[in-house]
Design an enzyme around this catalytic site. Structure first.
Site, mmCIF file in Angstrom:
data_model
loop_
_atom_site.group_PDB
_atom_site.id
_atom_site.type_symbol
_atom_site.label_atom_id
_atom_site.label_comp_id
_atom_site.label_asym_id
_atom_site.label_seq_id
_atom_site.Cartn_x
_atom_site.Cartn_y
_atom_site.Cartn_z
ATOM 1 N N ARG A 1 0.864 -1.121 -0.049
ATOM 2 C CA ARG A 1 -0.046 -0.068 -0.179
ATOM 3 C C ARG A 1 0.995 1.256 0.121
ATOM 4 O O ARG A 1 2.094 1.072 0.501
ATOM 5 C CB ARG A 1 -0.870 -0.016 1.105
ATOM 6 N N LYS B 1 -1.759 -2.768 7.977
ATOM 7 C CA LYS B 1 -3.087 -2.209 8.644
ATOM 8 C C LYS B 1 -3.336 -2.971 9.918
ATOM 9 O O LYS B 1 -2.784 -4.028 10.037
ATOM 10 C CB LYS B 1 -4.350 -2.584 7.898
ATOM 11 N N HIS C 1 -2.713 1.851 -5.606
ATOM 12 C CA HIS C 1 -3.508 0.626 -5.428
ATOM 13 C C HIS C 1 -3.565 -0.076 -6.759
ATOM 14 O O HIS C 1 -3.841 -1.490 -6.672
ATOM 15 C CB HIS C 1 -4.927 1.177 -4.840
ATOM 16 N N ARG D 1 -1.012 -2.769 -6.954
ATOM 17 C CA ARG D 1 -0.984 -3.688 -6.198
ATOM 18 C C ARG D 1 -2.290 -4.708 -6.813
ATOM 19 O O ARG D 1 -2.386 -5.945 -6.416
ATOM 20 C CB ARG D 1 -1.628 -3.133 -4.617
ATOM 21 N N HIS E 1 -3.994 -9.280 3.726
ATOM 22 C CA HIS E 1 -5.403 -9.335 4.040
ATOM 23 C C HIS E 1 -5.819 -10.192 5.170
ATOM 24 O O HIS E 1 -5.255 -11.342 5.257
ATOM 25 C CB HIS E 1 -6.148 -9.835 2.808
ATOM 26 N N TYR F 1 -9.636 -8.140 -4.949
ATOM 27 C CA TYR F 1 -8.690 -7.415 -5.689
ATOM 28 C C TYR F 1 -8.218 -8.257 -6.927
ATOM 29 O O TYR F 1 -7.686 -7.432 -7.748
ATOM 30 C CB TYR F 1 -7.355 -7.376 -4.839
#
Length: 327
Positions: A184, A208, A274, A277, A300, A309
């Site tokens: 990211r 994250k 993104h 990605r 994830h 994705y």
């Protein structure tokens, strides 16, 4: 009460046209005493501030990023100030009216609006669990449906076109790094030079939820990154920096601007971090990497997120159908 009136109007309007709306409204509203809300200055209720503060602390303890905490604070503060009631008195109707007003005034997408609904649901659900309120007013808010559009990855031709358009070593290193690692933008800008292990061709990033994961560089990413770093004369430890002195660490907006310029120069639409990605995830999936491993590379928590994705190559599906369904 407002919700009951709206429900009655909607029931009466079933199968009827707009021309009959006025008559229906007169009929339904005849049973109510209607008066205009007072425009006099009302007292401001801020009793929710302590509860909101406790909720944000909880989210920070859970490992939410500063950006996520900021978004929670923004949307919840805005809603609570607008409704201007203690949290325990807020109803489902209050939230529904606020969301309807927000969409009308700001003209935001349904996806964005549903994310706000989820923020409200998280906040009031937490208040309910902790005993601050007796009932969660957001529990009855239905998900806001949005049109699902397939976000396409970059094609091989588009990717090569972007590579050839790069005249600055930093920029080619940047797009190769994004494509190889699938990180990211927020993860990219936090990296330092010493975070890269060129011998093992990998790097550790913090994603994250403050989760640590390993990412991998291919030969092209390693080569261009080395060349870029060898040209630098600054003392900044950041992996990617601005071209002009004092060569500050690149920000997310800085990375986005670099890619936006490349997209404009090549005529390729929607060139942003993104998309690299998504492109990496789609390509390695189509070349046979198990979806569970793609999930780990992307960082994830849920497999469903990874599937969003990855755009499966239809030719691969056709090939495998013939292979496995052959007699």
């Amino acid at each position: 009460m407002v919700e009951q009136v709206i429900s009655k109007v909607l029931m009466e309007m079933m199968g009827k046209g707009i021309d009959e709306l006025k008559a229906v409204l007169y009929c339904v509203l005849s049973g109510y005493d209607i008066s205009e809300k007072s425009t006099e200055l009302q007292s401001v209720d801020e009793s929710w501030k302590e509860e909101l503060g406790a909720f944000l602390v909880r989210k920070r303890v859970e490992g939410r990023s500063d950006g996520t905490i900021e978004q929670y604070n923004l949307h919840l503060s805005r809603m609570l100030r607008y409704i201007n009631k203690p949290a325990k008195e807020i109803t489902e109707s209050d939230l529904f009216m606020y969301i309807s007003m927000y969409k009308k005034q700001r003209n935001v997408s349904s996806v964005y609006l549903d994310n706000i609904r989820l923020v409200f649901s998280s906040f009031f659900g937490w208040l309910n669990n902790k005993g601050y309120i007796a009932k969660n007013p957001a529990a009855g808010l239905d998900p806001i449906k949005a049109e699902k559009r397939i976000k396409k990855p970059l094609s091989d031709t588009e990717l090569e076109t972007l590579r050839r358009k790069c005249v600055i070593k930093r920029d080619i290193a940047l797009i190769e790094f994004l494509y190889s690692t699938g990180v990211r933008a927020s993860e990219l800008i936090a990296l330092n030079r010493q975070d890269i292990d060129f011998n093992s061709m990998d790097a550790v990033v913090y994603g994250k939820g403050a989760k640590e994961r390993e990412t991998y560089l291919n030969a092209a990413a390693c080569m261009h990154l080395k060349e870029y770093l060898n040209t630098r004369t600054d003392g900044n430890e950041a992996l990617f920096v601005s071209l002009k002195a004092p060569h500050d660490r690149l920000t997310v907006s800085g990375v986005e601007e670099i890619l936006r310029r490349l997209g404009k120069a090549t005529g390729i639409e929607k060139v942003h971090p993104h998309r690299f990605r998504r492109t990496m995830a789609t390509n390695i999936l189509n070349k046979g990497m198990p979806i569970e491993e793609v999930k780990e590379i992307l960082g994830h928590a849920k497999l469903d997120t990874t599937l969003i994705y990855c755009q499966v190559n239809k030719e691969n599906v056709k090939h495998h159908h013939r292979k496995y369904m052959s007699a």
